[in-house]
Design an enzyme around this catalytic site. Sequence first.
Site, PDB file in Angstrom:
ATOM      1  CG  ASP A   1      38.400  39.685  40.636  1.00  0.00           C
ATOM      2  OD1 ASP A   1      38.857  40.105  40.138  1.00  0.00           O
ATOM      3  OD2 ASP A   1      37.313  38.491  40.250  1.00  0.00           O
TER       4      ASP A   1
ATOM      5  CG  ASP B   1      43.419  41.161  36.445  1.00  0.00           C
ATOM      6  OD1 ASP B   1      42.354  40.647  37.690  1.00  0.00           O
ATOM      7  OD2 ASP B   1      44.582  40.286  36.833  1.00  0.00           O
TER       8      ASP B   1
END
Length: 490
Positions: free
Chosen positions: A155, A359
């Site tokens: 992430d 993302d």
Amino acid sequence: MASAMPLAGLLLLCLLVTHTHGSRPVLLRSTDDSGASPSSDACRSIASGHGNGNKLPLVHRLSPCSPLGGSGARKHGKASLDEILHRDGLRLRYLSEVQAAAAASAPAPAPSATPASGLSVPATQNVISSLPGVFDYTVLAGYGTPAQQLPLYFDVSGMSNFRCKPCFSGSSGAAPCDRAFDPSLSSSFSAVPCGSPDCRQTTCSSGSSCTFTFQNSTFVFGNGTVVTDTLTLSPSATFEDFAAGCMQLDNLFSDGAAVGNIDLSRSRHSLATRVLISSPPSTAAFSYCLPADTDTHGFLNIAPALSDYSGLAGVKYVPLVTNPSGPNFYYVDLVAITIDGKDLPIPPVTFRGNGTMIDSQSAFTYLNPPIYAALRDEFRRAMAKYPPAPAFSDLDTCYNFTGLQYIELPEVTLRFGNGETMDLDDRQFMYFFREHLDDDFPFGCLAFAASPDTNFPWNLLGSQVQRTKEIVYDVRGGMVAFVPSRCGLR
């Protein structure tokens, strides 16, 4: 020019689609099934944790090859659309909280359209204080000396985090703490002292270790300590004194058995920053290819050589831009969307707004409401000959394709501030599914939506729009590349 796509194999749960893209026929699969499961040999290769050099195998959390197994996690299979949308909502809420915290601590101007070229290392580490939302993709990496192999998400949350023993309940060595990093087994483990540049936003006292608390507005999840140890990605790729949050939590993530996450953000001690500091200018920070579905696997490539992409056909280089309202994340300068060659009636300044984030953890692409409304209206005009289907939560542009041999989809193109364009195929902008419907009632939805969170400030390019392409983050050069035909899709 519209593209034609036949819908076949409707007696099966998988929807096989033959799509004529330009003059090239391509056999595609629906977004909710893939056909055959991976072989046991493929799963053993993934389970070893080592790919080709610095290229780590990457799988979806629900993959049969996932290192998460079934301990505390949902069994292998397909995520329902309800689940996907729920997780997207949680992800956007977390990102909104991060932005709000950044704005409260240091109100910032609008994002700059200037490319974020050059290597700029923040002065301090960003110790996050809230759990970083939901994750979908896992890799295996080692931490400590000798390396303890851990299943990890990746992430851009601003800090790497690991569940450490003893866990919150003190049940060291017992479930649910059986999969955790054990500092007592590592000869290179060290706690970061309070007052260090790597210790900020904590309430620790001078002379003690750098401790912090994980919490949200209503609940305290547990405590953690900032530590350093050796991160091992492969025998040829190790990073000494790699900083991470060592957390005493029974269950770090709601998805179950993942031990932590690797941070690839712009923060001081992220893996991306460490790669750039230690690697020559001829390398990118990282790249990834996301699995097309839960039955395939992709990769996370650390420090790929930029020369690997030179001369490849169809590579699109797009500037990265800075955004002070979310400085750890990656943004591109999206300025227009076209439908069949026609620009939406939205000026570039509206697209730029608060920026467009890339993302990998949200599935669908979310746009600010005025932009989405224009896209929805133009897409509906292009699809006017097909009967609409009921909206499914945030996906409100859906169609009933019952009894049709072929359908025609408009061409959807993203355009960026440097003039570069990226044409999307149907796997990137349509979601085909058969849930909650009779077997002979196939339908699909536009895989774009307006942000369901009114506080979410950015446009967001989700994982579906990134599939079929390798995404290369040349952070030093201030560019991201979209590379076709590198993901080995079946």
